[in-house]
Design an enzyme around this catalytic site. Structure first.
Site, PDB file in Angstrom:
ATOM      1  N   GLY A  45     -25.903  46.749 -39.260  1.00 55.52           N
ATOM      2  CA  GLY A  45     -24.745  47.424 -39.844  1.00 55.52           C
ATOM      3  C   GLY A  45     -24.964  47.614 -41.332  1.00 55.52           C
ATOM      4  O   GLY A  45     -25.688  46.836 -41.961  1.00 55.52           O
ATOM      5  N   GLN A  50     -22.992  49.084 -50.070  1.00 48.86           N
ATOM      6  CA  GLN A  50     -24.304  48.428 -50.086  1.00 48.86           C
ATOM      7  C   GLN A  50     -25.427  49.357 -50.546  1.00 48.86           C
ATOM      8  O   GLN A  50     -26.528  48.905 -50.842  1.00 48.86           O
ATOM      9  CB  GLN A  50     -24.648  47.871 -48.699  1.00 48.86           C
ATOM     10  CG  GLN A  50     -23.695  46.774 -48.249  1.00 48.86           C
ATOM     11  CD  GLN A  50     -24.090  46.227 -46.900  1.00 48.86           C
ATOM     12  OE1 GLN A  50     -23.721  46.769 -45.870  1.00 48.86           O
ATOM     13  NE2 GLN A  50     -24.881  45.163 -46.888  1.00 48.86           N
ATOM     14  N   CYS A  98     -26.227  39.083 -44.039  1.00 51.01           N
ATOM     15  CA  CYS A  98     -25.856  40.364 -44.665  1.00 51.01           C
ATOM     16  C   CYS A  98     -27.052  40.860 -45.467  1.00 51.01           C
ATOM     17  O   CYS A  98     -27.674  40.076 -46.185  1.00 51.01           O
ATOM     18  CB  CYS A  98     -24.650  40.143 -45.581  1.00 51.01           C
ATOM     19  SG  CYS A  98     -24.109  41.641 -46.429  1.00 51.01           S
ATOM     20  N   LEU A  99     -27.352  42.153 -45.344  1.00 49.77           N
ATOM     21  CA  LEU A  99     -28.498  42.701 -46.075  1.00 49.77           C
ATOM     22  C   LEU A  99     -28.316  42.590 -47.583  1.00 49.77           C
ATOM     23  O   LEU A  99     -29.291  42.588 -48.329  1.00 49.77           O
ATOM     24  CB  LEU A  99     -28.740  44.165 -45.674  1.00 49.77           C
ATOM     25  CG  LEU A  99     -29.149  44.397 -44.214  1.00 49.77           C
ATOM     26  CD1 LEU A  99     -29.289  45.884 -43.932  1.00 49.77           C
ATOM     27  CD2 LEU A  99     -30.438  43.663 -43.882  1.00 49.77           C
ATOM     28  N   HIS A 140     -17.148  42.677 -40.218  1.00 48.75           N
ATOM     29  CA  HIS A 140     -18.064  42.412 -41.338  1.00 48.75           C
ATOM     30  C   HIS A 140     -18.252  43.676 -42.187  1.00 48.75           C
ATOM     31  O   HIS A 140     -18.137  43.629 -43.413  1.00 48.75           O
ATOM     32  CB  HIS A 140     -19.410  41.903 -40.788  1.00 48.75           C
ATOM     33  CG  HIS A 140     -20.457  41.663 -41.831  1.00 48.75           C
ATOM     34  ND1 HIS A 140     -20.985  40.429 -42.090  1.00 48.75           N
ATOM     35  CD2 HIS A 140     -21.068  42.518 -42.700  1.00 48.75           C
ATOM     36  CE1 HIS A 140     -21.869  40.528 -43.081  1.00 48.75           C
ATOM     37  NE2 HIS A 140     -21.946  41.792 -43.460  1.00 48.75           N
ATOM     38  N   HIS A 144     -16.786  45.011 -46.162  1.00 52.08           N
ATOM     39  CA  HIS A 144     -17.507  45.597 -47.309  1.00 52.08           C
ATOM     40  C   HIS A 144     -16.676  46.693 -47.971  1.00 52.08           C
ATOM     41  O   HIS A 144     -16.721  46.864 -49.182  1.00 52.08           O
ATOM     42  CB  HIS A 144     -18.844  46.194 -46.859  1.00 52.08           C
ATOM     43  CG  HIS A 144     -19.956  45.196 -46.723  1.00 52.08           C
ATOM     44  ND1 HIS A 144     -20.469  44.484 -47.785  1.00 52.08           N
ATOM     45  CD2 HIS A 144     -20.682  44.809 -45.650  1.00 52.08           C
ATOM     46  CE1 HIS A 144     -21.448  43.699 -47.368  1.00 52.08           C
ATOM     47  NE2 HIS A 144     -21.599  43.874 -46.074  1.00 52.08           N
TER      48      HIS A 144
HETATM   49 NI    NI Z   1     -22.994  42.842 -44.924  1.00 51.01          NI
END
Ligand code: NI
Length: 183
Positions: A45, A50, A98-99, A140, A144
């Site tokens: 995701g 991000q 999380c990335l 999640h 963000h």
């Molecule tokens: Ni994340």
């Protein structure tokens, strides 16, 4: 095109996000770039903040899970301007990463099911209910868009234990095999 992923400590991850309209510049290629960036980083995701954009757009593709669970494996979605309508009081705890927070995973409590309204890539409106792992991933990514990260949900003791690792990410000392952008 693979874009850098903004990491923990970058202000864009905490910024309020805005709805977009169908004439948002180069939206189809933006969505494609988000998927490419997510796949490249082995993620499931990714939300627009991000990649540095404070807009209400997220992508999810659970294809990497198809061997474990064929139903999850076919879940691929683009959500534009989503609004959370309902969240169950019953919660489930499971490990998340999380990335934007490379190298850290922690147990997070999430609602077992949710009801969410969103627009797809063609700006058609959907209202859907999700449960279990799908609900978790949607929550999640939705977080963000609300300026929230999974580390906001963990208990203060655990947060204290990972504090130095979070500080390393802020300082740009995190190591990962995809391109990142620190504050
Ligand atoms: Ni994340």
């Amino acid at each position: 095109m693979i874009l850098p992923i903004y990491t923990y400590g970058h202000p864009v991850l905490r910024k309020p996000t805005e709805n977009i309209s169908s004439d948002y510049p180069e939206l189809p290629s933006l969505i494609k770039n988000m998927f490419d960036t997510m796949y490249h980083a082995d993620g499931i995701g990714l939300a627009a903040p991000q990649i540095g954009l404070a807009i209400r757009l997220l992508v999810i593709d659970l294809a990497p899970l198809k061997e474990d669970d064929p139903d999850l494996g076919t879940f691929k979605v683009v959500m534009i301007n989503p609004t959370m309508l309902e969240m169950s009081e019953e919660e489930e705890e499971a490990s998340e990463g999380c990335l934007s927070i490379p190298g850290i995973s922690e147990k997070v409590k999430r609602s077992e099911w949710i009801k969410i309204k969103y627009l797809d890539e063609q700006f058609n409106e959907h209202t859907e209910e999700f449960e279990g792992f799908k609900a978790r991933v949607v929550q999640h990514e939705y977080d963000h868009l609300e300026g929230s990260l999974f580390t906001d949900h963990i208990n203060p003791l655990r947060r204290q234990l990972i504090k130095s690792r979070l500080t390393n990410i802020v300082k740009g000392k995190a190591t990962c095999d995809y391109k990142i952008k620190t504050a």
